[in-house]
Structure formats: C-alpha cells, structure tokens
Design a protein around this motif. Sequence first.
Motif, short mmCIF file in Angstrom:
data_model
loop_
_atom_site.label_atom_id
_atom_site.label_comp_id
_atom_site.label_asym_id
_atom_site.label_seq_id
_atom_site.Cartn_x
_atom_site.Cartn_y
_atom_site.Cartn_z
N MET A 1 0.84 -1.18 0.00
CA MET A 1 0.00 0.00 0.00
C MET A 1 0.87 1.22 0.00
SD MET A 1 -3.20 0.67 0.10
CE MET A 1 -3.44 2.26 -0.56
N ASN A 2 0.55 2.17 -0.80
CA ASN A 2 1.28 3.41 -0.91
C ASN A 2 1.11 4.24 0.35
OD1 ASN A 2 2.48 5.77 -1.74
ND2 ASN A 2 1.45 5.83 -3.71
N LYS A 3 2.20 4.88 0.81
CA LYS A 3 2.15 5.68 2.03
C LYS A 3 1.67 7.11 1.79
CE LYS A 3 3.94 2.52 4.71
NZ LYS A 3 3.07 1.65 5.37
N GLY A 4 1.57 7.54 0.52
CA GLY A 4 1.18 8.91 0.21
C GLY A 4 -0.31 9.13 0.40
N ASN A 5 -0.76 10.29 -0.02
CA ASN A 5 -2.16 10.64 0.13
C ASN A 5 -3.04 10.08 -0.97
OD1 ASN A 5 -1.77 12.06 2.47
ND2 ASN A 5 -1.32 13.96 1.41
N GLU A 6 -2.45 9.54 -2.03
CA GLU A 6 -3.20 9.05 -3.17
C GLU A 6 -3.11 7.52 -3.22
OE1 GLU A 6 -5.56 8.97 -6.27
OE2 GLU A 6 -4.94 10.89 -5.49
N PRO A 7 -4.17 6.81 -2.82
CA PRO A 7 -4.11 5.35 -2.77
C PRO A 7 -3.85 4.68 -4.12
CG PRO A 7 -6.08 6.14 -1.66
CD PRO A 7 -5.44 7.31 -2.32
N LEU A 8 -4.24 5.31 -5.23
CA LEU A 8 -4.05 4.69 -6.54
C LEU A 8 -2.73 5.08 -7.20
CD1 LEU A 8 -7.63 4.98 -8.07
CD2 LEU A 8 -6.47 2.93 -7.26
N HIS A 9 -1.94 5.92 -6.54
CA HIS A 9 -0.69 6.39 -7.14
C HIS A 9 0.26 5.21 -7.39
CE1 HIS A 9 2.59 9.05 -8.13
NE2 HIS A 9 3.35 8.34 -7.31
N GLY A 10 0.71 5.09 -8.63
CA GLY A 10 1.68 4.06 -9.00
C GLY A 10 1.08 2.70 -9.27
N ILE A 11 -0.23 2.58 -9.20
CA ILE A 11 -0.87 1.28 -9.46
C ILE A 11 -1.43 1.32 -10.87
CG2 ILE A 11 -2.68 -0.31 -8.75
CD1 ILE A 11 -2.47 0.83 -5.95
N LYS A 12 -1.00 0.36 -11.67
CA LYS A 12 -1.45 0.30 -13.06
C LYS A 12 -2.80 -0.40 -13.15
CE LYS A 12 3.15 0.35 -15.00
NZ LYS A 12 4.06 -0.21 -15.97
N LEU A 13 -3.51 -0.08 -14.21
CA LEU A 13 -4.83 -0.67 -14.44
C LEU A 13 -4.74 -2.20 -14.51
CD1 LEU A 13 -7.83 -0.23 -14.91
CD2 LEU A 13 -7.33 0.06 -17.33
N GLU A 14 -3.70 -2.71 -15.12
CA GLU A 14 -3.53 -4.17 -15.21
C GLU A 14 -3.42 -4.79 -13.81
OE1 GLU A 14 -0.72 -7.50 -17.42
OE2 GLU A 14 -0.32 -5.38 -17.73
N GLN A 15 -2.68 -4.14 -12.93
CA GLN A 15 -2.54 -4.63 -11.57
C GLN A 15 -3.87 -4.58 -10.83
OE1 GLN A 15 0.40 -2.51 -9.29
NE2 GLN A 15 -0.15 -3.51 -7.38
N ILE A 16 -4.62 -3.50 -11.05
CA ILE A 16 -5.94 -3.38 -10.42
C ILE A 16 -6.84 -4.53 -10.85
CG2 ILE A 16 -8.07 -2.00 -10.44
CD1 ILE A 16 -6.28 0.51 -10.52
N LEU A 17 -6.89 -4.80 -12.15
CA LEU A 17 -7.75 -5.89 -12.65
C LEU A 17 -7.28 -7.25 -12.15
CD1 LEU A 17 -8.68 -5.08 -16.35
CD2 LEU A 17 -10.16 -5.16 -14.36
N THR A 18 -5.98 -7.47 -12.16
CA THR A 18 -5.45 -8.76 -11.72
C THR A 18 -5.80 -9.03 -10.26
OG1 THR A 18 -3.64 -8.55 -13.29
CG2 THR A 18 -3.35 -10.15 -11.53
N GLU A 19 -5.60 -8.02 -9.42
CA GLU A 19 -5.90 -8.19 -7.99
C GLU A 19 -7.40 -8.36 -7.75
OE1 GLU A 19 -4.01 -5.29 -5.50
OE2 GLU A 19 -2.08 -5.55 -6.52
N LEU A 20 -8.22 -7.60 -8.47
CA LEU A 20 -9.67 -7.75 -8.32
C LEU A 20 -10.13 -9.12 -8.79
CD1 LEU A 20 -11.14 -4.27 -9.34
CD2 LEU A 20 -11.32 -5.39 -7.12
N GLU A 21 -9.56 -9.60 -9.88
CA GLU A 21 -9.95 -10.92 -10.40
C GLU A 21 -9.61 -12.00 -9.39
OE1 GLU A 21 -9.85 -14.68 -12.13
OE2 GLU A 21 -7.94 -13.66 -11.84
N LYS A 22 -8.46 -11.89 -8.73
CA LYS A 22 -8.08 -12.89 -7.73
C LYS A 22 -8.97 -12.82 -6.49
CE LYS A 22 -3.20 -13.21 -8.95
NZ LYS A 22 -1.83 -12.87 -8.57
N GLU A 23 -9.28 -11.60 -6.07
CA GLU A 23 -10.06 -11.41 -4.84
C GLU A 23 -11.56 -11.61 -5.05
OE1 GLU A 23 -10.57 -10.49 -0.78
OE2 GLU A 23 -8.69 -10.79 -1.86
N VAL A 24 -12.09 -11.03 -6.12
CA VAL A 24 -13.54 -11.00 -6.33
C VAL A 24 -13.98 -12.00 -7.40
CG1 VAL A 24 -15.47 -9.49 -6.95
CG2 VAL A 24 -13.56 -8.56 -5.67
#
Length: 109
Positions: free
Chosen positions: A1-24
């Motif tokens: 998890m990113n320590k900055g104020n922006e939770p999505l900073h540095g996270i690519k769309l591909e990573q978002i989809l991959t993690e959601l597919e595994k979790e959900v």
Amino acid sequence: MNKGNEPLHGIKLEQILTELEKEVGWDKMGELLNIRCFTNKPRLKSSLKFLRTTPWARSRVEILYLKTFCSKHKATGNVIRGILSQKTAAVEKTSSKPAPFVWPTLEDK
C-alpha cells in the motif's frame, strides 16, 4: 500500500484488474459493476482495452478496487468522491441539450 495521500498512485490498471480478479472474480465483478467486458467471455487483455478507452467504466473499477483493498486508507473516501465528482462534471458537460430545432417560417414582405 502506498504511504502517500493518493491510494491509486503508482498502481497500473492491469494490476488493479489482476488483484480484483483474484479477490472477487470475473463473475462477481460483472454482477457488481454491470460492465459487459466482465460478464461476456472476460479476459484481461480485452478488459484492459475497453477500460482504457471508457472513462466511466474505469471509474467504476477504480472505486471497486479502492473499496476492496484500500478501505482503511484515510484518503480513500476523498479519492472516491473525486472520481465521482469528475464523472458528474463530465456528464453535466456532455448532457447539455442543444436548443430545440424550430422550422423556419416564410414571411411575405
């Protein structure tokens, strides 16, 4: 998890989809988001292509990601509100209806 104020900073769309597919899973994402690329033969490549060209769908996916993985991050609520306000502003900008068409009348001089 990113320590900055922006939770999505540095996270690519591909990573978002991959993690959601595994979790959900694709089926649950299709049910929650009502996006066809998740319900009709879902694949990572085709979903990425669609989401990169469709801002409203990408917003839904980002919000689901934030709610699923970043709910404890203190800036998550602000980011979600920001995404929703961008969506609302875009809808307001594009939904302004043009003046109704009026047939010209012929006036005798």
